[in-house]
Enzyme design. Structure first.
Site, PDB file in Angstrom:
ATOM      1  N   LYS A  85     -25.195  -4.420 -71.776  1.00 58.59           N
ATOM      2  CA  LYS A  85     -26.286  -4.143 -70.827  1.00 58.59           C
ATOM      3  C   LYS A  85     -26.269  -5.052 -69.596  1.00 58.59           C
ATOM      4  CE  LYS A  85     -29.483  -2.137 -74.174  1.00 58.59           C
ATOM      5  NZ  LYS A  85     -30.866  -2.074 -74.663  1.00 58.59           N
ATOM      6  N   ASP A 121     -35.718   0.957 -71.112  1.00 57.70           N
ATOM      7  CA  ASP A 121     -36.238   0.426 -72.389  1.00 57.70           C
ATOM      8  C   ASP A 121     -37.717   0.040 -72.271  1.00 57.70           C
ATOM      9  OD1 ASP A 121     -33.954   0.671 -73.965  1.00 57.70           O
ATOM     10  OD2 ASP A 121     -33.173  -1.286 -73.369  1.00 57.70           O
TER      11      ASP A 121
END
Ligand code: NAP
Length: 295
Positions: A85, A121
């Site tokens: 990420k 997220d």
């Protein structure tokens, strides 16, 4: 015109793979446990988007090659999971402001070879919290346990909801302090040690576990004594395996409302689907498919 029409990829019902099918996928290391492919392919079937979504096991040394492949094959969208990420960001042309502030990307949109990174997220978590547990986060006192990657996205997204305060506690105290400082200009943020957690929980309207404590196979562990929570408070856990952690089960016994992590997983995917296709995500169908796969 919506995105799927712009890309010339509105499909016949049933998702026949043909010469117009557009590629999507998730990368990670490891990746074979991922439920994103079944969730996203169900979303494509449900909406008639002519796409196919697969899981790719990409190791850190292959990230650059993978991105070249995304561009060469015209993949429209990619989800990025652990451990890429952060490292993926240097390969992208643009980083959305939220993803830049969080310092992590979990969704890539490919616009004719120009790659933009987003982080869905945190906003996925907040959408889930509002739809499933508490529609009004404004003015609420929130406790966040944990200060890892997921916590950072969630704390950032929560600051946009105008809460009264966000208190962060983490095993490694420095990380809690760093996180509280990072977004101190956006909301009333403070870090406490685990010793200060009981007092913070007693006053909290929402207590969120962002640690991995309680996750399968260690299901008998809980990050906090749920009896510290006030009755009627929301106990929220990012973990969705098990669907209800020990923390949530005990919080329910103390008269709290519980909110599990499945919704966060569904809505982070829903935002990605919406960025890629311009269409509303078929959230109920996505949830049904993932729930079925969890048995
Ligand atoms: P991470 O970056 O590795 O952070 C892990 C966090 O858990 C850190 O705050 C760590 O504290 C804490 N921790 C780990 N073991 C602990 C222990 N034994 N006692 C106390 N604290 C402990 O991981 P992450 O990506 O943030 O993920 C955290 C959790 O969120 C995982 O359970 C993951 O499955 C879940 N998650 C769910 C979704 C969803 O879609 N529902 C999405 C992302 C993540 P230290 O800083 O002290 O190490």
């Amino acid at each position: 015109m919506n995105q799927s029409t712009m890309n010339g990829n509105t499909a016949a019902a049933g998702n026949t793979i043909d010469s117009h099918t557009v590629l999507y996928g998730v990368i990670g290391d490891p990746i074979r446990h991922s439920r994103s492919p079944i969730m996203m392919n169900r979303a494509f079937r449900e909406t008639g988007v002519n796409g196919v979504y697969a899981a790719y096991h990409i190791t850190a040394d292959k990230l650059g090659d993978f991105i070249a492949g995304v561009k060469a094959m015209g993949m429209r969208g990619v989800n990025v999971t652990i451990p890429h990420k952060l490292d993926i960001m240097k390969y992208l042309d643009e980083i959305d402001a939220g993803a830049a502030a969080i310092g992590a990307v979990n969704t890539i949109v490919n616009d004719n070879g120009r790659l933009t990174g987003y982080n869905t997220d945190g906003i996925g978590y907040v959408r889930s919290l509002k739809e499933e547990a508490d529609p009004n986060i404004a003015g609420k006192r929130i406790v966040v346990i944990g200060a890892g990657g997921a916590s950072r996205g969630i704390v950032y997204a929560l600051t946009g909801e105008n809460p009264a305060s966000i208190t962060i506690a983490n095993r490694t105290e420095d990380r809690a302090r760093e996180l509280a400082l990072a977004f101190a200009d956006k909301a009333e943020l403070r870090a406490v040690t685990f010793d200060g957690l009981q007092e913070a929980c007693l006053e909290a309207d929402i207590v969120i576990n962002t640690t991995s404590v309680g996750m399968h196979p260690n299901t008998d562990a809980s990050p906090v004594d749920a009896s510290w929570l006030k009755p009627g408070a929301v106990a929220s856990d990012l973990i969705y395996n098990p669907l209800k952690t020990k923390f949530l089960l005990e919080a329910e016994k103390s008269g709290c409302r519980s909110h599990g992590g499945l919704g966060m997983f569904i809505y982070q995917g829903a935002y990605a689907f919406e960025y890629w296709t311009g269409q509303a995500a078929p959230v109920a169908a996505m949830r049904e498919t993932v729930l079925a796969s969890l048995g």
